[in-house]
Motif scaffolding. Structure first.
Motif, mmCIF file in Angstrom:
data_model
loop_
_atom_site.group_PDB
_atom_site.id
_atom_site.type_symbol
_atom_site.label_atom_id
_atom_site.label_comp_id
_atom_site.label_asym_id
_atom_site.label_seq_id
_atom_site.Cartn_x
_atom_site.Cartn_y
_atom_site.Cartn_z
ATOM 1 N N ALA A 111 1.090 -1.101 0.319
ATOM 2 C CA ALA A 111 0.408 -0.049 -0.163
ATOM 3 C C ALA A 111 0.929 1.214 -0.295
ATOM 4 C CB ALA A 111 -0.882 -0.098 1.149
ATOM 5 N N TYR A 112 2.148 1.398 0.549
ATOM 6 C CA TYR A 112 2.992 2.376 0.629
ATOM 7 C C TYR A 112 3.224 2.424 -0.572
ATOM 8 C CZ TYR A 112 6.697 5.495 2.272
ATOM 9 O OH TYR A 112 6.897 6.610 2.458
ATOM 10 N N MET A 113 3.467 1.868 -0.824
ATOM 11 C CA MET A 113 4.433 2.124 -2.045
ATOM 12 C C MET A 113 3.423 2.632 -3.319
ATOM 13 S SD MET A 113 7.262 -1.430 -2.468
ATOM 14 C CE MET A 113 7.377 -1.739 -4.056
ATOM 15 N N ALA A 114 2.321 1.690 -3.638
ATOM 16 C CA ALA A 114 1.579 2.824 -4.441
ATOM 17 C C ALA A 114 1.208 3.533 -4.833
ATOM 18 C CB ALA A 114 0.510 1.448 -4.364
ATOM 19 N N SER A 115 0.518 4.251 -3.469
ATOM 20 C CA SER A 115 0.608 5.079 -3.293
ATOM 21 C C SER A 115 1.469 6.368 -3.433
ATOM 22 C CB SER A 115 0.283 5.641 -1.299
ATOM 23 O OG SER A 115 1.351 4.957 -0.277
ATOM 24 N N THR A 116 2.910 5.933 -2.707
ATOM 25 C CA THR A 116 3.749 6.404 -2.724
ATOM 26 C C THR A 116 4.748 6.537 -4.835
ATOM 27 O OG1 THR A 116 5.658 5.716 -1.239
ATOM 28 C CG2 THR A 116 6.734 6.700 -2.964
ATOM 29 N N ALA A 117 3.367 5.823 -5.478
ATOM 30 C CA ALA A 117 4.327 5.844 -6.964
ATOM 31 C C ALA A 117 2.869 7.037 -8.040
ATOM 32 C CB ALA A 117 3.731 4.978 -7.245
ATOM 33 N N VAL A 118 2.156 7.100 -6.504
ATOM 34 C CA VAL A 118 0.591 7.961 -7.431
ATOM 35 C C VAL A 118 1.107 9.804 -6.601
ATOM 36 C CG1 VAL A 118 -1.778 8.370 -6.241
ATOM 37 C CG2 VAL A 118 -0.574 5.733 -7.172
ATOM 38 N N TYR A 123 2.874 15.006 -8.277
ATOM 39 C CA TYR A 123 3.731 15.404 -8.170
ATOM 40 C C TYR A 123 4.179 16.743 -9.462
ATOM 41 C CZ TYR A 123 7.102 18.302 -6.648
ATOM 42 O OH TYR A 123 8.279 19.951 -6.029
ATOM 43 N N LEU A 124 4.800 15.599 -10.037
ATOM 44 C CA LEU A 124 5.244 15.523 -11.133
ATOM 45 C C LEU A 124 4.522 15.917 -12.369
ATOM 46 C CD1 LEU A 124 7.483 12.853 -11.214
ATOM 47 C CD2 LEU A 124 8.645 15.171 -10.954
ATOM 48 N N VAL A 125 3.133 16.065 -12.526
ATOM 49 C CA VAL A 125 2.149 16.092 -13.272
ATOM 50 C C VAL A 125 1.547 17.471 -13.252
ATOM 51 C CG1 VAL A 125 0.144 15.528 -14.956
ATOM 52 C CG2 VAL A 125 2.433 13.524 -13.791
ATOM 53 N N ALA A 126 0.786 18.041 -11.848
ATOM 54 C CA ALA A 126 0.494 17.987 -11.202
ATOM 55 C C ALA A 126 0.667 19.795 -9.863
ATOM 56 C CB ALA A 126 -1.524 18.246 -11.171
ATOM 57 N N ILE A 127 1.081 19.170 -9.191
ATOM 58 C CA ILE A 127 1.612 19.428 -8.243
ATOM 59 C C ILE A 127 2.331 20.914 -7.734
ATOM 60 C CG2 ILE A 127 1.841 19.428 -5.356
ATOM 61 C CD1 ILE A 127 0.817 17.175 -5.119
ATOM 62 N N LEU A 163 -4.845 4.122 5.896
ATOM 63 C CA LEU A 163 -3.617 4.941 6.264
ATOM 64 C C LEU A 163 -2.049 5.073 6.173
ATOM 65 C CD1 LEU A 163 -4.398 5.927 10.081
ATOM 66 C CD2 LEU A 163 -4.880 7.779 8.199
ATOM 67 N N VAL A 164 -1.742 4.341 6.186
ATOM 68 C CA VAL A 164 -0.295 3.524 5.151
ATOM 69 C C VAL A 164 -0.314 4.112 3.221
ATOM 70 C CG1 VAL A 164 1.204 2.025 4.613
ATOM 71 C CG2 VAL A 164 0.138 2.232 6.941
ATOM 72 N N GLY A 165 -1.628 3.557 2.711
ATOM 73 C CA GLY A 165 -2.058 4.031 1.650
ATOM 74 C C GLY A 165 -1.516 5.578 1.500
ATOM 75 N N VAL A 166 -1.994 6.278 2.686
ATOM 76 C CA VAL A 166 -2.422 8.321 1.980
ATOM 77 C C VAL A 166 -1.480 8.514 2.502
ATOM 78 C CG1 VAL A 166 -3.712 9.897 3.128
ATOM 79 C CG2 VAL A 166 -4.663 7.464 2.785
ATOM 80 N N ALA A 167 -0.037 7.557 3.550
ATOM 81 C CA ALA A 167 0.943 8.567 3.883
ATOM 82 C C ALA A 167 2.021 8.631 2.563
ATOM 83 C CB ALA A 167 1.090 7.661 5.026
ATOM 84 N N GLY A 168 1.643 7.374 1.732
ATOM 85 C CA GLY A 168 2.965 7.784 0.855
ATOM 86 C C GLY A 168 2.458 9.134 -0.408
ATOM 87 N N LEU A 169 1.163 10.054 0.196
ATOM 88 C CA LEU A 169 1.516 10.755 -0.903
ATOM 89 C C LEU A 169 1.830 12.109 -0.349
ATOM 90 C CD1 LEU A 169 -2.599 10.760 -1.349
ATOM 91 C CD2 LEU A 169 -0.996 10.042 -2.645
ATOM 92 N N LEU A 170 3.151 11.782 0.612
ATOM 93 C CA LEU A 170 3.457 12.957 0.634
ATOM 94 C C LEU A 170 4.730 12.919 0.623
ATOM 95 C CD1 LEU A 170 3.285 13.055 4.861
ATOM 96 C CD2 LEU A 170 2.452 14.878 3.262
ATOM 97 N N VAL A 171 4.877 11.972 -0.190
ATOM 98 C CA VAL A 171 6.847 12.140 -0.946
ATOM 99 C C VAL A 171 6.934 13.075 -1.865
ATOM 100 C CG1 VAL A 171 5.870 11.328 -3.123
ATOM 101 C CG2 VAL A 171 7.875 10.594 -3.090
ATOM 102 N N GLY A 172 5.694 14.071 -2.294
ATOM 103 C CA GLY A 172 6.563 15.439 -2.793
ATOM 104 C C GLY A 172 6.806 16.277 -1.830
ATOM 105 N N SER A 173 6.689 16.305 -0.238
ATOM 106 C CA SER A 173 7.209 17.151 0.991
ATOM 107 C C SER A 173 8.782 17.322 0.654
ATOM 108 C CB SER A 173 6.511 16.527 1.899
ATOM 109 O OG SER A 173 7.110 15.477 1.992
ATOM 110 N N SER A 174 9.371 15.882 0.272
ATOM 111 C CA SER A 174 10.895 15.745 0.730
ATOM 112 C C SER A 174 11.370 16.413 -0.754
ATOM 113 C CB SER A 174 11.241 15.210 0.608
ATOM 114 O OG SER A 174 10.495 13.752 -0.668
#
Length: 218
Positions: A111-118, A123-127, A163-174
């Motif tokens: 779940a974390y790897m999938a959400s990180t990829a998303v 981040y690269l496309v829109a954010i 929750l872990v699946g949602v946490a991967g969306l924070l990858v853009g912050s780093s």
């Protein structure tokens, strides 16, 4: 016939001994690991020293250029410490509360790897086109605080996976933290700056692991 057989065996033993003395077997040499020549080892040591010196120079430039940049670098280090340490506490808490199994850990990692990829794709496309890096960092900090507050109310395993699946969306912050730092320097110094930033992140990760593990033991 027994004395005859004994005598024959004795002669055979003597013959074998004499044969070994006359034609000794060559001893097997131990295989030694191939070592690099002294010049190559000296060159490797010199290269390692140069890399360390460059990383230290980059860290010194990051912390001594301006107070604002030093504040951003310190905030990024604190972010790394908190991310690494709270990740460990998260796993310890899961083990204590749910007695996690191998299959459950695999589900969480998937779940974390999938959400990180998303999150990276978003981040690269829109954010990055719509939100500035500083604003994204602030939003991520608020999001992380809400995430850890929600984790305190988790009672079922599927809620943990969600929750872990949602946490991967924070990858853009780093990535936003890194972009805030490196854009203050010209392209000719990016290698040195990236090395210094990597050195500071490694030190911050070590502090996070050791410090939060001590907190867990308490």
């Amino acid at each position: 016939h027994r004395p005859h057989h004994r005598r024959h065996r004795r002669h055979r033993r003597l013959h074998r001994r004499r044969r070994r003395l006359r034609h000794p077997r060559p001893r097997r040499r131990r295989r030694h690991r191939a070592r690099a020549p002294p010049r190559a080892r000296a060159a490797a040591r010199a290269l390692a020293r140069a890399r360390v010196a460059r990383a230290l120079e980059g860290a010194r430039a990051l912390l001594g250029t301006s107070p604002r940049l030093a504040l951003v670098v310190c905030a990024e280090c604190v972010y790394v410490v908190a991310g690494v340490g709270t990740g460990l506490l998260f796993m310890y808490t899961l083990d204590y509360r749910f007695a996690i199994s191998t299959a459950f850990v695999a589900d969480v990692l998937l779940a974390y790897m999938a959400s990180t990829a998303v999150g990276l794709a978003l981040y690269l496309v829109a954010i990055r086109r719509c939100v500035s890096p500083l604003r994204l960092v602030v939003i991520s900090l608020y999001f992380a605080a809400a995430w850890y507050a929600a984790f305190g109310f988790v009672r079922l395993k599927w809620q943990v996976v969600a929750l872990v699946g949602v946490a991967g969306l924070l990858v853009g912050s780093s990535i936003a933290f890194t972009s805030l730092i490196v854009r203050e320097f010209p392209l000719t110094k990016q290698g040195t700056i990236q090395g210094g930033l990597y050195l500071l992140n490694v030190l911050a990760s070590g502090v996070g692991i050791a410090g939060f593990y001590a907190v867990y033991l308490l």
